[in-house]
Design an enzyme around this catalytic site. Structure first.
Site, PDB file in Angstrom:
ATOM      1  N   CYS A 232      69.867 -26.027  68.183  1.00 15.19           N
ATOM      2  CA  CYS A 232      70.489 -26.896  67.178  1.00 15.19           C
ATOM      3  C   CYS A 232      69.589 -28.020  66.677  1.00 15.19           C
ATOM      4  O   CYS A 232      69.327 -28.114  65.480  1.00 15.19           O
ATOM      5  CB  CYS A 232      71.772 -27.478  67.748  1.00 15.19           C
ATOM      6  SG  CYS A 232      72.893 -26.192  68.285  1.00 15.19           S
TER       7      CYS A 232
ATOM      8  N   ASN B 180      73.479 -34.762  64.739  1.00 14.63           N
ATOM      9  CA  ASN B 180      72.399 -34.097  65.466  1.00 14.63           C
ATOM     10  C   ASN B 180      71.050 -34.744  65.169  1.00 14.63           C
ATOM     11  O   ASN B 180      70.218 -34.918  66.059  1.00 14.63           O
ATOM     12  CB  ASN B 180      72.352 -32.602  65.116  1.00 14.63           C
ATOM     13  CG  ASN B 180      73.306 -31.798  65.984  1.00 14.63           C
ATOM     14  OD1 ASN B 180      74.053 -32.366  66.778  1.00 14.63           O
ATOM     15  ND2 ASN B 180      73.296 -30.493  65.835  1.00 14.63           N
TER      16      ASN B 180
ATOM     17  N   ARG C 142      65.991 -20.980  73.936  1.00 14.29           N
ATOM     18  CA  ARG C 142      65.557 -21.154  72.544  1.00 14.29           C
ATOM     19  C   ARG C 142      64.929 -22.537  72.348  1.00 14.29           C
ATOM     20  O   ARG C 142      65.523 -23.534  72.716  1.00 14.29           O
ATOM     21  CB  ARG C 142      66.734 -20.947  71.588  1.00 14.29           C
ATOM     22  CG  ARG C 142      67.100 -19.470  71.453  1.00 14.29           C
ATOM     23  CD  ARG C 142      68.305 -19.281  70.594  1.00 14.29           C
ATOM     24  NE  ARG C 142      69.522 -19.733  71.271  1.00 14.29           N
ATOM     25  CZ  ARG C 142      70.733 -19.732  70.717  1.00 14.29           C
ATOM     26  NH1 ARG C 142      70.878 -19.332  69.482  1.00 14.29           N
ATOM     27  NH2 ARG C 142      71.785 -20.138  71.399  1.00 14.29           N
TER      28      ARG C 142
ATOM     29  N   LYS D 159      77.958 -33.815  60.550  1.00 12.60           N
ATOM     30  CA  LYS D 159      77.401 -32.910  61.568  1.00 12.60           C
ATOM     31  C   LYS D 159      75.866 -32.968  61.558  1.00 12.60           C
ATOM     32  O   LYS D 159      75.229 -33.172  62.602  1.00 12.60           O
ATOM     33  CB  LYS D 159      77.896 -31.484  61.284  1.00 12.60           C
ATOM     34  CG  LYS D 159      77.148 -30.393  62.000  1.00 12.60           C
ATOM     35  CD  LYS D 159      77.413 -30.376  63.482  1.00 12.60           C
ATOM     36  CE  LYS D 159      76.424 -29.491  64.195  1.00 12.60           C
ATOM     37  NZ  LYS D 159      76.822 -28.980  65.452  1.00 12.60           N
TER      38      LYS D 159
ATOM     39  N   VAL E 169      79.400 -20.594  69.959  1.00 11.13           N
ATOM     40  CA  VAL E 169      80.553 -21.380  69.489  1.00 11.13           C
ATOM     41  C   VAL E 169      81.776 -20.476  69.341  1.00 11.13           C
ATOM     42  O   VAL E 169      82.893 -20.846  69.720  1.00 11.13           O
ATOM     43  CB  VAL E 169      80.210 -22.066  68.142  1.00 11.13           C
ATOM     44  CG1 VAL E 169      81.418 -22.793  67.577  1.00 11.13           C
ATOM     45  CG2 VAL E 169      79.052 -23.042  68.316  1.00 11.13           C
TER      46      VAL E 169
ATOM     47  N   GLU F  81      81.383 -28.222  64.366  1.00  9.05           N
ATOM     48  CA  GLU F  81      81.449 -28.106  65.821  1.00  9.05           C
ATOM     49  C   GLU F  81      80.502 -29.118  66.463  1.00  9.05           C
ATOM     50  O   GLU F  81      79.383 -29.285  66.010  1.00  9.05           O
ATOM     51  CB  GLU F  81      81.016 -26.673  66.187  1.00  9.05           C
ATOM     52  CG  GLU F  81      81.145 -26.361  67.638  1.00  9.05           C
ATOM     53  CD  GLU F  81      82.500 -26.722  68.173  1.00  9.05           C
ATOM     54  OE1 GLU F  81      83.498 -26.126  67.749  1.00  9.05           O
ATOM     55  OE2 GLU F  81      82.572 -27.628  69.039  1.00  9.05           O
ATOM     56  N   PHE F  82      80.961 -29.758  67.528  1.00  8.51           N
ATOM     57  CA  PHE F  82      80.097 -30.734  68.205  1.00  8.51           C
ATOM     58  C   PHE F  82      79.864 -30.394  69.682  1.00  8.51           C
ATOM     59  O   PHE F  82      79.358 -31.229  70.434  1.00  8.51           O
ATOM     60  CB  PHE F  82      80.691 -32.142  68.088  1.00  8.51           C
ATOM     61  CG  PHE F  82      80.658 -32.684  66.672  1.00  8.51           C
ATOM     62  CD1 PHE F  82      79.483 -33.200  66.138  1.00  8.51           C
ATOM     63  CD2 PHE F  82      81.782 -32.646  65.875  1.00  8.51           C
ATOM     64  CE1 PHE F  82      79.434 -33.677  64.822  1.00  8.51           C
ATOM     65  CE2 PHE F  82      81.753 -33.122  64.564  1.00  8.51           C
ATOM     66  CZ  PHE F  82      80.572 -33.641  64.034  1.00  8.51           C
TER      67      PHE F  82
HETATM   68  C1  UGA Z   1      73.583 -30.411  70.386  1.00 13.86           C
HETATM   69  C2  UGA Z   1      74.548 -31.592  70.156  1.00 13.86           C
HETATM   70  O1  UGA Z   1      74.444 -32.508  71.238  1.00 13.86           O
HETATM   71  C3  UGA Z   1      75.980 -31.105  70.027  1.00 13.86           C
HETATM   72  O2  UGA Z   1      76.851 -32.189  69.760  1.00 13.86           O
HETATM   73  C4  UGA Z   1      76.042 -30.083  68.880  1.00 13.86           C
HETATM   74  O3  UGA Z   1      77.342 -29.536  68.733  1.00 13.86           O
HETATM   75  C5  UGA Z   1      75.067 -28.952  69.165  1.00 13.86           C
HETATM   76  O4  UGA Z   1      73.737 -29.489  69.304  1.00 13.86           O
HETATM   77  C6  UGA Z   1      75.141 -28.001  67.980  1.00 13.86           C
HETATM   78  O5  UGA Z   1      74.775 -28.407  66.871  1.00 13.86           O
HETATM   79  O6  UGA Z   1      75.674 -26.889  68.129  1.00 13.86           O
HETATM   80  P1  UGA Z   1      72.876 -28.971  72.539  1.00 13.86           P
HETATM   81  O7  UGA Z   1      71.805 -28.385  71.674  1.00 13.86           O
HETATM   82  O8  UGA Z   1      73.717 -28.061  73.371  1.00 13.86           O
HETATM   83  O9  UGA Z   1      73.929 -29.798  71.612  1.00 13.86           O
HETATM   84  O10 UGA Z   1      72.166 -29.959  73.537  1.00 13.86           O
HETATM   85  P2  UGA Z   1      71.975 -31.506  73.904  1.00 13.86           P
HETATM   86  O11 UGA Z   1      72.571 -31.747  75.224  1.00 13.86           O
HETATM   87  O12 UGA Z   1      72.401 -32.418  72.823  1.00 13.86           O
HETATM   88  O13 UGA Z   1      70.387 -31.546  74.086  1.00 13.86           O
HETATM   89  C7  UGA Z   1      69.498 -31.202  73.032  1.00 13.86           C
HETATM   90  C8  UGA Z   1      68.066 -31.397  73.467  1.00 13.86           C
HETATM   91  O14 UGA Z   1      67.740 -32.772  73.597  1.00 13.86           O
HETATM   92  C9  UGA Z   1      67.727 -30.774  74.830  1.00 13.86           C
HETATM   93  O15 UGA Z   1      66.455 -30.178  74.747  1.00 13.86           O
HETATM   94  C10 UGA Z   1      67.700 -31.957  75.767  1.00 13.86           C
HETATM   95  O16 UGA Z   1      66.902 -31.752  76.891  1.00 13.86           O
HETATM   96  C11 UGA Z   1      67.114 -33.022  74.850  1.00 13.86           C
HETATM   97  N1  UGA Z   1      67.409 -34.401  75.289  1.00 13.86           N
HETATM   98  C12 UGA Z   1      68.688 -34.811  75.395  1.00 13.86           C
HETATM   99  C13 UGA Z   1      66.361 -35.256  75.551  1.00 13.86           C
HETATM  100  O17 UGA Z   1      65.170 -34.888  75.449  1.00 13.86           O
HETATM  101  N2  UGA Z   1      66.632 -36.540  75.947  1.00 13.86           N
HETATM  102  C14 UGA Z   1      67.907 -36.984  76.039  1.00 13.86           C
HETATM  103  O18 UGA Z   1      68.089 -38.180  76.374  1.00 13.86           O
HETATM  104  C15 UGA Z   1      68.955 -36.101  75.783  1.00 13.86           C
END
Ligand code: UGA
Length: 429
Positions: free
Chosen positions: A258, A206, A325, A202, A11, A149-150
């Protein structure tokens, strides 16, 4: 505006570069000299699309620089953004030691009227603690605000430049005005609220998304019992505008730095405030069980994993990042090895070198062709475009009855079967 960004993790680096690209004078601060040297030379320590270009551009313009000196970064900064890690403590709640330490360090260097913005994910009420810590070390006037942060890994630059919303959690009028001015070029959708509300929003965002994933994974499991197809179910549900078609990919469970952390931290926080019987406990537990449960389901369908050659495609926790991770692959591969399979893997960016050192039952290869050679099972775990758009007819071995496991329901069963594989998806019978 002169901005100091404390913490050059994911971030921190993205935020520093984005604000510098808007013409602000930004100093990124970290206690790790090697990291600071690398960033100052334009080296990004992780893969994130578009970040290297933005870093080069802002370093060259001299609007962005990096330091290990609190004095250099904080002195005369109008806004100080705290973006250090909040790992889970032994009791499961967020460990605030890095946030507290940076508050202690920044305090003696604060300029009068400075705004300390907490962007790290912290439990509601943290701003009061930080205020106390800083007040004990300085006489100057300052305010503490919360701007969570999002951004998502893999689209971090885009998300920071075009956020769906910015939450400004602050009580003081001048602070709200300054932070609104700072974030205005990014979006019109700026919501001002109490710091506690921003922090809850936040965690709740999540946790809601993680719950949504867990929910659809459970529905997928039920489809296995009754012949329904989860993708048809999703399209049927998604017609309701209250539900929608988005963020509904069933799979091996959510990972990353996250969701797993924030869900279990909110569960621990709930227990600590007397709400032990909470949904978050269950969501976390179900996600933990996801990989063994699916491997058992698929194992039953293929006659067991013992002696099988398995190609695992996708090691990162999601596409467009080299971050592993809490990635499903970290559980999938050791469990397959434990069950007696021989595993070959491929990922466009990520790798698991420690696992490779441990056993000769596992090897990572540099192409889909190499990883799938002589494989009995091809398992697509992550929806990297390189994996989903590959023409698997090229690697079909006519001498083998190969099974294709679509771990993210990204492929057409018809197409995969036309190429000669047996198709198995998630929640599809
Ligand atoms: C997540 C949030 O989406 C962000 O908004 C937030 O800022 C961030 O955490 C944080 O707290 O810093 P991120 O961890 O980068 O972001 O990833 P995502 O794209 O949200 O995916 C998270 C997990 O869910 C991944 O393992 C992904 O494969 C899984 N996922 C996602 C599913 O299993 N199914 C889905 O339909 C979507």
């Amino acid at each position: 505006m002169k901005i100091a960004c404390i913490g050059t993790g994911f971030v921190g680096v993205v935020t520093s570069a984005v604000f510098a690209s808007f013409g602000h004078e930004v100093i990124g601060l970290d206690i790790d000299q090697d990291k600071i040297d690398a960033l100052s030379a334009g080296e990004v320590p992780f893969f994130e699309p578009g970040l290297k270009e933005l870093l080069d551009e802002t370093l060259e313009s001299q609007r962005l620089s990096f330091t290990t000196s609190y004095q250099e970064a904080i002195e005369s900064a109008e806004v100080i953004m705290v973006m250090v890690g909040t790992p889970s403590a032994a009791d499961g709640q967020a460990d605030l030691k890095y946030v507290i330490k940076s508050s202690e360090m920044l305090a003696p260097n604060l300029d009068d009227g400075a705004i300390v913005v907490i962007k790290s994910t912290v439990p509601p009420g943290t701003n009061l603690k930080i205020r106390e810590v800083i007040s004990s070390k300085t006489e100057v006037n300052f305010t503490v605000a919360s701007v969570p942060e999002f951004l998502k890994e893999g689209s971090a630059v885009k998300d920071t430049l075009h956020p769906a919303r910015v939450l400004i959690g602050a009580n003081d009028k001048a602070t709200i005005e300054k932070l609104t001015l700072l974030h205005q070029p990014l979006t019109d959708n700026i919501l001002v609220m109490k710091p506690e509300s921003a922090q809850m929003a936040k965690y709740a965002s999540n946790t809601y998304l993680a719950t949504r994933i867990t929910f659809i994974n459970q529905i997928a499991d039920l489809c296995q019992k009754n012949g329904a197809d989860i993708e048809e179910v999703i399209s049927g549900m998604g017609q309701d505008p209250r539900i929608g078609q988005h963020y509904w990919y069933p799979g091996f469970g959510y990972g990353g730095s996250c969701f797993p952390k924030d869900v279990s931290e909110l569960a621990a926080y709930s227990r600590a405030v007397g709400e032990a019987n909470n949904l978050m406990n269950k969501v976390h537990e179900l996600n933990q069980e996801r990989v063994p449960r699916l491997l058992a389901q698929f194992g039953n369908k293929i006659g067991g994993w013992g002696g099988k050659k398995v190609a695992v495609l996708g090691l990162s926790f999601k596409p467009n990042t080299d971050d592993t991770r809490q990635a499903p692959s970290l559980q999938i591969i050791p469990q397959l090895i434990e069950a007696g399979a021989e595993v070959r893997s491929y990922d466009p960016r990520a790798s698991l070198p420690k696992l490779e050192e441990k056993t000769d039952q596992y090897q990572q290869l540099t192409s889909i062709e190499a990883a799938t050679k002589k494989a009995d099972i091809i398992m697509a775990v992550v929806e990297w475009p390189q994996i989903t758009s590959f023409d698997y007819s090229q690697i079909k071995d006519p001498d083998l009855d190969q099974v294709f496991i679509d771990g993210r329901n990204q492929f057409s069963a018809e197409q995969i079967e036309k190429w000669g594989f047996k198709y198995l998806g998630i929640g599809r019978t």
